[in-house]
Design an enzyme around this catalytic site. Structure first.
Site, mmCIF file in Angstrom:
data_model
loop_
_atom_site.group_PDB
_atom_site.id
_atom_site.type_symbol
_atom_site.label_atom_id
_atom_site.label_comp_id
_atom_site.label_asym_id
_atom_site.label_seq_id
_atom_site.Cartn_x
_atom_site.Cartn_y
_atom_site.Cartn_z
ATOM 1 N N CYS A 130 0.702 -1.037 0.005
ATOM 2 C CA CYS A 130 0.002 0.119 -0.005
ATOM 3 C C CYS A 130 0.794 1.204 -0.036
ATOM 4 C CB CYS A 130 -0.989 -0.093 1.322
ATOM 5 S SG CYS A 130 -1.864 1.487 1.478
ATOM 6 N N ASP A 181 -1.484 16.466 -1.066
ATOM 7 C CA ASP A 181 -1.688 15.429 -2.254
ATOM 8 C C ASP A 181 -0.601 15.844 -3.367
ATOM 9 O OD1 ASP A 181 -4.441 14.079 -3.487
ATOM 10 O OD2 ASP A 181 -3.153 14.424 -4.996
ATOM 11 N N ASN A 218 -13.618 9.126 -0.992
ATOM 12 C CA ASN A 218 -13.964 8.044 -2.419
ATOM 13 C C ASN A 218 -13.903 6.944 -1.785
ATOM 14 O OD1 ASN A 218 -14.172 10.579 -3.802
ATOM 15 N ND2 ASN A 218 -11.997 10.504 -4.529
ATOM 16 N N GLY A 251 -14.752 6.325 -7.049
ATOM 17 C CA GLY A 251 -13.737 7.114 -7.294
ATOM 18 C C GLY A 251 -12.348 6.921 -6.632
ATOM 19 N N HIS A 294 -8.654 7.401 3.224
ATOM 20 C CA HIS A 294 -8.217 8.791 3.315
ATOM 21 C C HIS A 294 -9.411 9.955 3.136
ATOM 22 C CE1 HIS A 294 -7.903 7.318 -0.723
ATOM 23 N NE2 HIS A 294 -7.967 8.667 -1.096
HETATM 24 P P1 5GP Z 1 -8.778 8.568 -4.382
HETATM 25 O O1 5GP Z 1 -8.580 9.031 -5.712
HETATM 26 O O2 5GP Z 1 -8.296 7.201 -3.900
HETATM 27 O O3 5GP Z 1 -9.693 9.198 -3.513
HETATM 28 O O4 5GP Z 1 -7.450 9.716 -4.185
HETATM 29 C C1 5GP Z 1 -6.055 9.444 -3.939
HETATM 30 C C2 5GP Z 1 -5.139 10.539 -4.008
HETATM 31 O O5 5GP Z 1 -3.771 10.213 -3.642
HETATM 32 C C3 5GP Z 1 -5.147 11.176 -5.207
HETATM 33 O O6 5GP Z 1 -5.474 12.586 -5.056
HETATM 34 C C4 5GP Z 1 -3.978 11.201 -5.680
HETATM 35 O O7 5GP Z 1 -3.164 12.329 -6.262
HETATM 36 C C5 5GP Z 1 -3.065 11.025 -4.394
HETATM 37 N N1 5GP Z 1 -1.705 10.181 -4.356
HETATM 38 C C6 5GP Z 1 -1.451 9.078 -5.029
HETATM 39 N N2 5GP Z 1 0.005 8.766 -4.670
HETATM 40 C C7 5GP Z 1 0.323 9.438 -3.934
HETATM 41 C C8 5GP Z 1 1.617 9.795 -3.539
HETATM 42 O O8 5GP Z 1 2.578 8.759 -3.631
HETATM 43 N N3 5GP Z 1 1.734 11.015 -2.573
HETATM 44 C C9 5GP Z 1 1.000 11.841 -2.386
HETATM 45 N N4 5GP Z 1 1.204 12.728 -1.615
HETATM 46 N N5 5GP Z 1 -0.361 11.772 -2.970
HETATM 47 C C10 5GP Z 1 -0.515 10.557 -3.680
HETATM 48 ZN ZN ZN Z 2 -2.279 1.331 3.824
#
Ligand code: 5GP
Ligand code: ZN
Length: 121
Positions: A9, A35, A95, A101, A108
């Site tokens: 993860c 993010d 999400n 999404g 998170h």
């Molecule tokens: P989800 O689409 O799952 O609700 O949001 C995942 C979020 O994690 C996205 O907004 C994406 O930009 C962010 N994200 C993905 N990988 C990384 C990472 O390695 N570091 C950081 N800081 N954010 C990440």
């Molecule tokens: Zn995790």
């Protein structure tokens, strides 16, 4: 099953310090970082340190943790550049699942804010 740490993860790796992140807050239960691909001028991610894949796996036992995270969000929003309520404010978003999404399967809360327009929403 809720593992403490899922080695596959990306957010567990961030929590462990194996992948760098721009951290803005940390305590024993949660980590908050920027993010990497912001959708708004302020875009933070609040994650529990324990690996919970999504809201679907949340149980009554997690209610105090989620309550602490929600209660912390306004302070972090303001400290990181969201404008004051009511003309400013922020959005909290969780999400969940493919159709919700969700891309990263470690629970998170997105904190989004700052002057509009935003890239999403
Ligand atoms: P989800 O689409 O799952 O609700 O949001 C995942 C979020 O994690 C996205 O907004 C994406 O930009 C962010 N994200 C993905 N990988 C990384 C990472 O390695 N570091 C950081 N800081 N954010 C990440
Ligand atoms: Zn995790």
């Amino acid at each position: 099953m809720n593992l403490m740490h899922d080695p596959n993860c990306i957010f567990c790796k961030i929590i462990a310090g194996d992948i760098p992140s721009s951290k803005v807050y940390e305590d024993e239960d949660m980590l908050v970082f920027k993010d990497i691909h912001p959708s708004a001028p302020v875009h933070l991610l609040m994650v529990p340190k324990r690996h919970i894949p999504s809201m679907t796996q949340v149980t009554a036992e997690d209610a105090p943790l989620l309550g602490r995270m929600m209660a912390k969000a306004p302070e972090l929003a303001q400290a990181n550049g969201c404008n004051p309520y009511p003309d400013g404010g922020f959005r909290l978003m969780v999400n969940t699942g493919e159709e919700g999404g969700q891309e990263v399967h470690h629970l998170h809360i997105h904190i989004l804010g700052g002057a509009r327009p935003w890239r999403k929403g």
